[in-house]
Design a protein around this motif. Structure first.
Motif, PDB file in Angstrom:
ATOM      1  N   PHE A   1       0.853  -1.177   0.000  1.00 26.42           N
ATOM      2  CA  PHE A   1       0.000   0.000   0.000  1.00 26.42           C
ATOM      3  C   PHE A   1       0.889   1.227   0.000  1.00 26.42           C
ATOM      4  O   PHE A   1       2.092   1.155   0.216  1.00 26.42           O
TER       5      PHE A   1
ATOM      6  N   ILE B   1      -4.156   2.792 -10.581  1.00 23.93           N
ATOM      7  CA  ILE B   1      -5.247   3.511 -11.241  1.00 23.93           C
ATOM      8  C   ILE B   1      -5.031   5.013 -11.129  1.00 23.93           C
ATOM      9  O   ILE B   1      -5.148   5.747 -12.111  1.00 23.93           O
ATOM     10  N   HIS B   2      -4.692   5.498  -9.924  1.00 25.49           N
ATOM     11  CA  HIS B   2      -4.449   6.939  -9.738  1.00 25.49           C
ATOM     12  C   HIS B   2      -3.287   7.427 -10.596  1.00 25.49           C
ATOM     13  O   HIS B   2      -3.307   8.558 -11.092  1.00 25.49           O
TER      14      HIS B   2
ATOM     15  N   VAL C   1      -3.217  -1.658  -6.338  1.00 20.71           N
ATOM     16  CA  VAL C   1      -3.998  -1.512  -7.567  1.00 20.71           C
ATOM     17  C   VAL C   1      -4.635  -0.133  -7.618  1.00 20.71           C
ATOM     18  O   VAL C   1      -4.645   0.527  -8.659  1.00 20.71           O
ATOM     19  N   HIS C   2      -5.148   0.324  -6.495  1.00 20.77           N
ATOM     20  CA  HIS C   2      -5.738   1.664  -6.405  1.00 20.77           C
ATOM     21  C   HIS C   2      -4.706   2.716  -6.824  1.00 20.77           C
ATOM     22  O   HIS C   2      -5.014   3.650  -7.567  1.00 20.77           O
ATOM     23  N   GLN C   3      -3.464   2.565  -6.358  1.00 24.08           N
ATOM     24  CA  GLN C   3      -2.413   3.509  -6.715  1.00 24.08           C
ATOM     25  C   GLN C   3      -2.092   3.457  -8.213  1.00 24.08           C
ATOM     26  O   GLN C   3      -1.877   4.490  -8.849  1.00 24.08           O
TER      27      GLN C   3
ATOM     28  N   ILE D   1      -3.598   3.393   0.680  1.00 25.23           N
ATOM     29  CA  ILE D   1      -4.123   3.182  -0.660  1.00 25.23           C
ATOM     30  C   ILE D   1      -3.511   1.889  -1.171  1.00 25.23           C
ATOM     31  O   ILE D   1      -2.296   1.741  -1.194  1.00 25.23           O
ATOM     32  N   GLY D   2      -4.366   0.945  -1.568  1.00 21.72           N
ATOM     33  CA  GLY D   2      -3.891  -0.326  -2.085  1.00 21.72           C
ATOM     34  C   GLY D   2      -3.085  -0.160  -3.353  1.00 21.72           C
ATOM     35  O   GLY D   2      -3.184   0.846  -4.064  1.00 21.72           O
TER      36      GLY D   2
ATOM     37  N   THR E   1      -8.364   3.299 -16.821  1.00 19.54           N
ATOM     38  CA  THR E   1      -9.359   3.444 -15.754  1.00 19.54           C
ATOM     39  C   THR E   1      -9.236   4.776 -15.020  1.00 19.54           C
ATOM     40  O   THR E   1     -10.088   5.098 -14.210  1.00 19.54           O
ATOM     41  N   ASN E   2      -8.189   5.532 -15.297  1.00 15.10           N
ATOM     42  CA  ASN E   2      -8.096   6.907 -14.810  1.00 15.10           C
ATOM     43  C   ASN E   2      -8.573   7.786 -15.958  1.00 15.10           C
ATOM     44  O   ASN E   2      -7.861   8.013 -16.928  1.00 15.10           O
TER      45      ASN E   2
END
Length: 184
Positions: A19, A38-39, A34-36, A31-32, A106-107
Motif C-alpha cells: 500500500f 489507477i491513480h 492496484v488503487h495507486q 491506498i492499495g 481506468t483513470n
C-alpha cells in the motif's frame, strides 16, 4: 514518513499487502497497490460480449504486451451456460491479430495509452505454452455461471498472450468478459 513511499501491511498469514501511505498532518491514509496504479494512470480495462458461442467452440482474446512490464490482474467471466473452460497461453503465434478491442485507461483524467494491444478472434497458428486454467462450473446453478479470477501474472514484454473461453455446456451460450491490466 515520505509521501508516497511503498509500505507493506502484515496479513497475519505469512503474506503482506502493498500500500501507499500518504503523510498528512492529522492522519495516514492507506491506498492499495492496484488503487495507486489507477491513480497513476497505469490501470487498463477491456470488456465485451460473446454471442451464440456454440458447444465445442472457443472464443479467443489475444493480448500483446508492448514493451513495458504488464500485469494481468483480473479476469471476470459471465456465461449463460456452463461448464466452460478458460485457458491462458503464453507466446501464442498468430497469422492475423483479429479485430482490435478497445482498452480503456481506468483513470479518466490522465488518459495515458496502453502500449500493447488486444484483439478478438485472432487466427491462431500455435497456442504457445498454457500457463493457467480455470473452470466455470455451473453444475450447482441454474442457467449459467459467473466467476472472478483475481490473481496476478507479470507478463513478458513484447509477447502474445491468449485468453480462450471454451464452451462445453452442451448448448449455445452468451458470455461477458472483463480483463484488468496494469503497467508497472
Amino acid at each position: 514518513m515520505d509521501i508516497l513511499t511503498p509500505k507493506h501491511r502484515d496479513n497475519n498469514d505469512g503474506t503482506s499487502t502493498p500500500f501507499i501511505a500518504i503523510d498528512s498532518t492529522d492522519f495516514v491514509k492507506e491506498i492499495g497497490f492496484v488503487h495507486q496504479l489507477i491513480h497513476d494512470g497505469n490501470g487498463f480495462h477491456l470488456s465485451g460480449k460473446i454471442s451464440s458461442l456454440a458447444n465445442g467452440s472457443s472464443y479467443n482474446i489475444l493480448l500483446n504486451t508492448g514493451n513495458t512490464e504488464t500485469h494481468l490482474l483480473v479476469i471476470h467471466m459471465d456465461v449463460t451456460g456452463a461448464p466452460c473452460d478458460i485457458y491462458i497461453f503464453e507466446d501464442t503465434t498468430v497469422s492475423s491479430n483479429g479485430t482490435t478491442l478497445s482498452i480503456h485507461n481506468t483513470n479518466r483524467i490522465k488518459q495515458l495509452p496502453y502500449n500493447g494491444g488486444a484483439y478478438h478472434t485472432p487466427i491462431v497458428t500455435g497456442d504457445g505454452t498454457q500457463i493457467d486454467y480455470h473452470l466455470l462450473n455451473g453444475a450447482k446453478q441454474s442457467g449459467g455461471s459467473s466467476e472472478v479470477f483475481d490473481f496476478e501474472w507479470v507478463l513478458k514484454p513484447n509477447s502474445n498472450y491468449l485468453c480462450r473461453l471454451m464452451n462445453n455446456s452442451a448448448g449455445s451460450i452468451d458470455a461477458g468478459y472483463e480483463l484488468f491490466l496494469a503497467i508497472v
